[in-house]
Design a protein around this motif. Structure first.
Motif, PDB file in Angstrom:
ATOM      1  N   LEU A 184       0.844  -1.187   0.000  1.00  0.00           N
ATOM      2  CA  LEU A 184       0.000   0.000   0.000  1.00  0.00           C
ATOM      3  C   LEU A 184       0.883   1.241   0.000  1.00  0.00           C
ATOM      4  N   VAL A 185       0.619   2.163  -0.925  1.00  0.00           N
ATOM      5  CA  VAL A 185       1.315   3.448  -0.956  1.00  0.00           C
ATOM      6  C   VAL A 185       0.406   4.458  -0.268  1.00  0.00           C
ATOM      7  N   LEU A 186       0.808   4.920   0.895  1.00  0.00           N
ATOM      8  CA  LEU A 186      -0.061   5.722   1.752  1.00  0.00           C
ATOM      9  C   LEU A 186      -0.276   7.147   1.253  1.00  0.00           C
ATOM     10  N   VAL A 240       1.467  12.182 -10.301  1.00  0.00           N
ATOM     11  CA  VAL A 240       2.531  12.087 -11.296  1.00  0.00           C
ATOM     12  C   VAL A 240       3.152  10.692 -11.337  1.00  0.00           C
ATOM     13  N   ASN A 241       2.923   9.891 -10.287  1.00  0.00           N
ATOM     14  CA  ASN A 241       3.541   8.560 -10.198  1.00  0.00           C
ATOM     15  C   ASN A 241       2.574   7.417 -10.482  1.00  0.00           C
ATOM     16  N   PHE A 242       1.386   7.703 -10.989  1.00  0.00           N
ATOM     17  CA  PHE A 242       0.422   6.643 -11.250  1.00  0.00           C
ATOM     18  C   PHE A 242       0.999   5.556 -12.160  1.00  0.00           C
ATOM     19  N   ASP A 243       1.736   5.965 -13.199  1.00  0.00           N
ATOM     20  CA  ASP A 243       2.273   4.969 -14.127  1.00  0.00           C
ATOM     21  C   ASP A 243       3.268   4.055 -13.445  1.00  0.00           C
ATOM     22  N   LYS A 244       4.118   4.610 -12.572  1.00  0.00           N
ATOM     23  CA  LYS A 244       5.104   3.800 -11.850  1.00  0.00           C
ATOM     24  C   LYS A 244       4.424   2.876 -10.842  1.00  0.00           C
ATOM     25  N   ILE A 245       3.385   3.378 -10.209  1.00  0.00           N
ATOM     26  CA  ILE A 245       2.638   2.571  -9.234  1.00  0.00           C
ATOM     27  C   ILE A 245       2.061   1.337  -9.908  1.00  0.00           C
ATOM     28  N   VAL A 246       1.433   1.526 -11.034  1.00  0.00           N
ATOM     29  CA  VAL A 246       0.809   0.404 -11.735  1.00  0.00           C
ATOM     30  C   VAL A 246       1.863  -0.533 -12.319  1.00  0.00           C
ATOM     31  N   ALA A 247       2.936   0.035 -12.840  1.00  0.00           N
ATOM     32  CA  ALA A 247       3.992  -0.790 -13.440  1.00  0.00           C
ATOM     33  C   ALA A 247       4.604  -1.743 -12.428  1.00  0.00           C
ATOM     34  N   ARG A 248       4.637  -1.342 -11.148  1.00  0.00           N
ATOM     35  CA  ARG A 248       5.240  -2.184 -10.108  1.00  0.00           C
ATOM     36  C   ARG A 248       4.193  -2.867  -9.229  1.00  0.00           C
ATOM     37  N   CYS A 249       2.944  -2.848  -9.671  1.00  0.00           N
ATOM     38  CA  CYS A 249       1.861  -3.513  -8.926  1.00  0.00           C
ATOM     39  C   CYS A 249       1.772  -3.015  -7.484  1.00  0.00           C
ATOM     40  N   LEU A 250       1.908  -1.719  -7.321  1.00  0.00           N
ATOM     41  CA  LEU A 250       1.700  -1.089  -6.022  1.00  0.00           C
ATOM     42  C   LEU A 250       0.235  -0.666  -5.929  1.00  0.00           C
ATOM     43  N   GLU A 251      -0.252  -0.478  -4.706  1.00  0.00           N
ATOM     44  CA  GLU A 251      -1.665  -0.179  -4.517  1.00  0.00           C
ATOM     45  C   GLU A 251      -1.818   1.187  -3.861  1.00  0.00           C
ATOM     46  N   PRO A 252      -2.389   2.167  -4.561  1.00  0.00           N
ATOM     47  CA  PRO A 252      -2.433   3.532  -4.032  1.00  0.00           C
ATOM     48  C   PRO A 252      -3.561   3.781  -3.048  1.00  0.00           C
ATOM     49  N   SER A 253      -3.250   4.585  -2.043  1.00  0.00           N
ATOM     50  CA  SER A 253      -4.289   5.173  -1.204  1.00  0.00           C
ATOM     51  C   SER A 253      -4.894   6.326  -1.996  1.00  0.00           C
ATOM     52  N   ILE A 254      -6.208   6.347  -2.089  1.00  0.00           N
ATOM     53  CA  ILE A 254      -6.908   7.429  -2.779  1.00  0.00           C
ATOM     54  C   ILE A 254      -7.627   8.244  -1.708  1.00  0.00           C
ATOM     55  N   LYS A 296      -9.087   6.276   1.697  1.00  0.00           N
ATOM     56  CA  LYS A 296      -8.734   6.873   2.988  1.00  0.00           C
ATOM     57  C   LYS A 296      -9.859   7.822   3.433  1.00  0.00           C
ATOM     58  N   ILE A 297     -10.405   7.558   4.620  1.00  0.00           N
ATOM     59  CA  ILE A 297     -11.450   8.403   5.202  1.00  0.00           C
ATOM     60  C   ILE A 297     -10.845   9.260   6.304  1.00  0.00           C
ATOM     61  N   ASN A 298     -11.093  10.537   6.253  1.00  0.00           N
ATOM     62  CA  ASN A 298     -10.628  11.456   7.295  1.00  0.00           C
ATOM     63  C   ASN A 298     -11.656  11.501   8.414  1.00  0.00           C
ATOM     64  N   ILE A 320      -4.988  14.045   5.315  1.00  0.00           N
ATOM     65  CA  ILE A 320      -5.540  13.712   4.011  1.00  0.00           C
ATOM     66  C   ILE A 320      -6.683  12.726   4.222  1.00  0.00           C
ATOM     67  N   GLY A 321      -7.586  12.668   3.279  1.00  0.00           N
ATOM     68  CA  GLY A 321      -8.679  11.720   3.356  1.00  0.00           C
ATOM     69  C   GLY A 321      -9.998  12.330   2.907  1.00  0.00           C
ATOM     70  N   PHE A 322     -10.882  11.469   2.397  1.00  0.00           N
ATOM     71  CA  PHE A 322     -12.231  11.895   2.052  1.00  0.00           C
ATOM     72  C   PHE A 322     -12.985  12.282   3.320  1.00  0.00           C
ATOM     73  N   ALA A 323     -13.807  13.309   3.230  1.00  0.00           N
ATOM     74  CA  ALA A 323     -14.723  13.624   4.316  1.00  0.00           C
ATOM     75  C   ALA A 323     -15.803  12.549   4.360  1.00  0.00           C
TER      76      ALA A 323
END
Length: 371
Positions: free
Chosen positions: A82-84, A89-103, A129-131, A137-140
């Motif tokens: 999980l990438v917290l 700008v790093n979406f392509d690198k995240i997907v290329a390395r099978c990393l999982e983004p926090s949105i 991510k819920i705030n 950071i996080g969705f309301a």
């Protein structure tokens, strides 16, 4: 453990194993464990720590930034990561390395969905991510419907987990605030799950949360500082063992006469004849300039030697009057006896700041018993 012959940071994997097993023992059956290895695994070595956690069957790993996850993938780490705090700008690198983004925001979710669709992805795992009161950071919570609407419009991504972060789980004086956060997370996540029509993992507990709020484990917990030997509580610290020990050596001994000074800008002026030792360790290695002038200490042959004068970039000086030692003798800055907690207290800091500050130029040595 070997005697230091230069400045080194020893990484004790036996201690890591002990800490992992202790924290796991606090979990209910079926609850998953995420090991946090951001910031070079709290100042140690993320590659070494991640490999050991993978051997110990940690279910997930977590890093702060994409570059940290890429480093682990380059070392052959296969566990989900999980990438917290990813950046668009790093979406392509995240997907290329099978990393999982926090949105963590509506705009970010829109952008990642657009990226995923443009790259013809299918059910790519994301973490929502819920705030609930940390306010970083996080969705309301009131944005849950918007999350569901966006997720309902695509098959390119799928929510792997819903999570939040506690602001004061170690402070039982703020128990009411933490319980409010947990209640808000439960309510928000339940609403989102109902709208999604499937069941992602849920997690909210950090190390202190694991120890203080056992009824809020949900599906997974996240531990960072606890893995490295600190439980934010004197009682819990008895069950944990610091992983990192910072050692150095005595480079040179000086006999300073009354009235003479030591170091830059007369940071120490001897009021009596004084014996000092110079160590090959300074603020470029992570020893903050808040130390020195009597703040902070090292241990030589079991005796404390206070730091004197101003901390230099590559060196610091300590008062060894009354300590029988020689040039080349080992010095312990912090470790399993004189811990980073104690070291931090002398400048009103915390163990997190001390251990993560150790420079990458300090040589790492891995300690592990082989059975």
């Amino acid at each position: 453990m070997p005697k230091a012959t230069e400045t080194t940071l020893e990484i004790d994997l036996n201690a890591l194993t002990q800490n992992f097993k202790y924290l796991k023992s606090k979990l209910k059956p079926g609850v998953k464990f995420m090991g946090v290895v951001k910031a070079f695994a709290y100042g140690s070595d993320s590659r070494v720590i991640a490999k050991k956690l993978e051997q110990l069957s940690a279910d997930y790993l977590a890093v702060a930034y994409a570059s940290e996850g890429i480093l682990l993938r380059d070392e052959g780490i296969q566990a989900p990561i999980l990438v917290l705090h990813p950046q668009t700008v790093n979406f392509d690198k995240i997907v290329a390395r099978c990393l999982e983004p926090s949105i963590y925001s509506p705009l970010m979710l829109q952008r990642f969905i657009a990226f995923a669709e443009a790259n013809q992805l299918k059910d790519y795992p994301i973490h929502i991510k819920i705030n609930t009161g940390m306010n970083r950071i996080g969705f309301a919570p009131n944005e849950v419907q918007a999350i569901a609407d966006l997720m309902g419009s695509t098959t390119a991504v799928k929510v792997k987990s819903i999570f939040s972060h506690l602001a004061a789980s170690e402070d039982m004086g703020n128990k009411a605030f933490t319980e409010k956060q947990l209640a808000l997370f439960q309510e928000s996540s339940e609403r989102l799950i109902k709208l999604l029509c499937y069941q992602p993992l849920r997690h909210s507990l950090n190390t202190s949360g694991i120890l203080n709020y056992p009824n809020a484990q949900f599906d997974m917990v996240r531990s960072g500082i606890g893995l490295y030997g600190f439980g934010n509580d004197a009682i819990e610290n008895q069950h944990l063992k610091p992983v990192a020990t910072l050692k150095s050596i005595v480079s040179q001994i000086h006999h300073i006469k009354k009235g003479e000074s030591v170091g830059y800008n007369f940071g120490f002026v001897a009021t009596n004849d004084t014996k000092t030792a110079t160590l090959p360790l300074g603020h470029a290695d992570g020893i903050n300039r808040s130390y020195g002038k009597g703040k902070g200490f090292v241990t030589i042959h079991g005796k404390r030697a206070p730091m004197i004068g101003n901390i230099c970039m590559d060196m610091l000086m300590v008062d060894i009057s009354g300590i029988d030692c020689e040039e080349g003798d080992e010095v312990v800055v912090f470790g399993q006896k004189n811990t980073a907690d104690e070291f931090a207290e002398t400048i009103n800091s915390i163990s997190y700041e001390i251990i993560t500050a150790i420079s990458q130029r300090v040589k790492r040595i891995v300690i592990e018993d082989k059975f």
